[in-house]
Motif scaffolding. Sequence first.
Motif, short mmCIF file in Angstrom:
data_model
loop_
_atom_site.label_atom_id
_atom_site.label_comp_id
_atom_site.label_asym_id
_atom_site.label_seq_id
_atom_site.Cartn_x
_atom_site.Cartn_y
_atom_site.Cartn_z
N PHE A 1 99.04 27.50 71.36
CA PHE A 1 97.72 27.87 70.83
C PHE A 1 97.50 29.34 71.17
N HIS A 2 97.25 30.18 70.17
CA HIS A 2 96.93 31.58 70.45
C HIS A 2 95.42 31.72 70.52
N ILE A 3 94.95 32.27 71.64
CA ILE A 3 93.51 32.31 71.90
C ILE A 3 93.08 33.74 72.18
N ASP A 4 92.24 34.29 71.30
CA ASP A 4 91.85 35.70 71.34
C ASP A 4 90.51 35.88 72.02
N VAL A 5 90.53 36.58 73.14
CA VAL A 5 89.28 36.82 73.88
C VAL A 5 88.91 38.30 73.73
N VAL B 1 97.00 33.04 75.82
CA VAL B 1 95.69 33.72 75.79
C VAL B 1 95.87 35.23 75.72
N HIS B 2 95.29 35.81 74.68
CA HIS B 2 95.40 37.26 74.40
C HIS B 2 94.07 37.91 74.75
N LEU B 3 94.07 38.65 75.86
CA LEU B 3 92.84 39.31 76.31
C LEU B 3 92.69 40.67 75.67
N MET B 4 91.58 40.86 74.96
CA MET B 4 91.24 42.18 74.44
C MET B 4 89.96 42.58 75.16
N ILE B 5 90.11 42.80 76.47
CA ILE B 5 88.95 43.07 77.32
C ILE B 5 89.25 44.18 78.33
N VAL C 1 104.49 38.70 67.79
CA VAL C 1 103.83 39.66 66.89
C VAL C 1 102.55 39.02 66.35
N ASP C 2 101.49 39.85 66.29
CA ASP C 2 100.14 39.36 66.02
C ASP C 2 99.43 40.26 65.01
N GLY C 3 99.07 39.67 63.86
CA GLY C 3 98.27 40.38 62.88
C GLY C 3 98.92 40.45 61.51
ZN ZN Z 1 95.72 37.81 69.16
#
Ligand code: ZN
Length: 215
Positions: A31-35, A64-68, A173-175
């Motif tokens: 599960f890819h989870i974007d924060v 879990v992908h943290l964008m913080i 890879v993401d996007g």
């Molecule tokens: Zn992501």
Amino acid sequence: MAIISPSMLSCDFANIQRDVEMINNSGADWFHIDVMDGVFVPNISFGFPVLAAMKKHAKKPMDVHLMIAHADHFVSEFKKAGADMLTVHYEACTHLHRTIQLINSEGMKAGVALNPHTSVDALDEILSDLDLVLIMSVNPGFGGQKFITSSLDKVSKLKEKIKSKKLSALIEVDGGVNLETGAQLIKAGADALVAGSFVFGSSNPAETITALKKL
Ligand code: ZN
Ligand code: DX5
């Protein structure tokens, strides 16, 4: 066969349990989870209670992908909320090595994400400490954006480094991933693909996951 990590950012938030079960029963791997915090990226997604709610039903690892900003402050909280792998942004961590150690000390796999403008060379001194490198093939913050083609060269370059140094980091890879870009990415050396709008925006998400899995 690549690892497929559907991005929950594109799921139906009024039906999270249904969408988690769909992924449990599909060919997806993670599960890819974007924060997102509205500081490092110009958008806010969701936080701990939503992760913990997903974890209650998820039968596959939570990527879990943290964008913080200030990821260090929250590492142990993300572990408690159910993260199995925690990826932080190179551009958001001043003391990246310390952050990676912290993630490992909490018993999670550690990843580093690179924005489109960041060269893979930036990771030379830390690559051997990583379980995962997340190449962003869009600018982080939103689902449904167009794939940035130059990401393919970054993947090939990174693959070469990992191979020549005999390291074990996976390339995710993401996007903007779909069947066309996904095939190009696998050819370039990607081990794992994130797909959000392509999966959840399709008429049969489970079949779309199977199609990605077959690439
Ligand atoms: Zn992501
Ligand atoms: C963007 C996120 C992605 C996003 C991908 O900042 O990191 O994971 O969900 O969405 P798609 O697959 O629609 O480009």
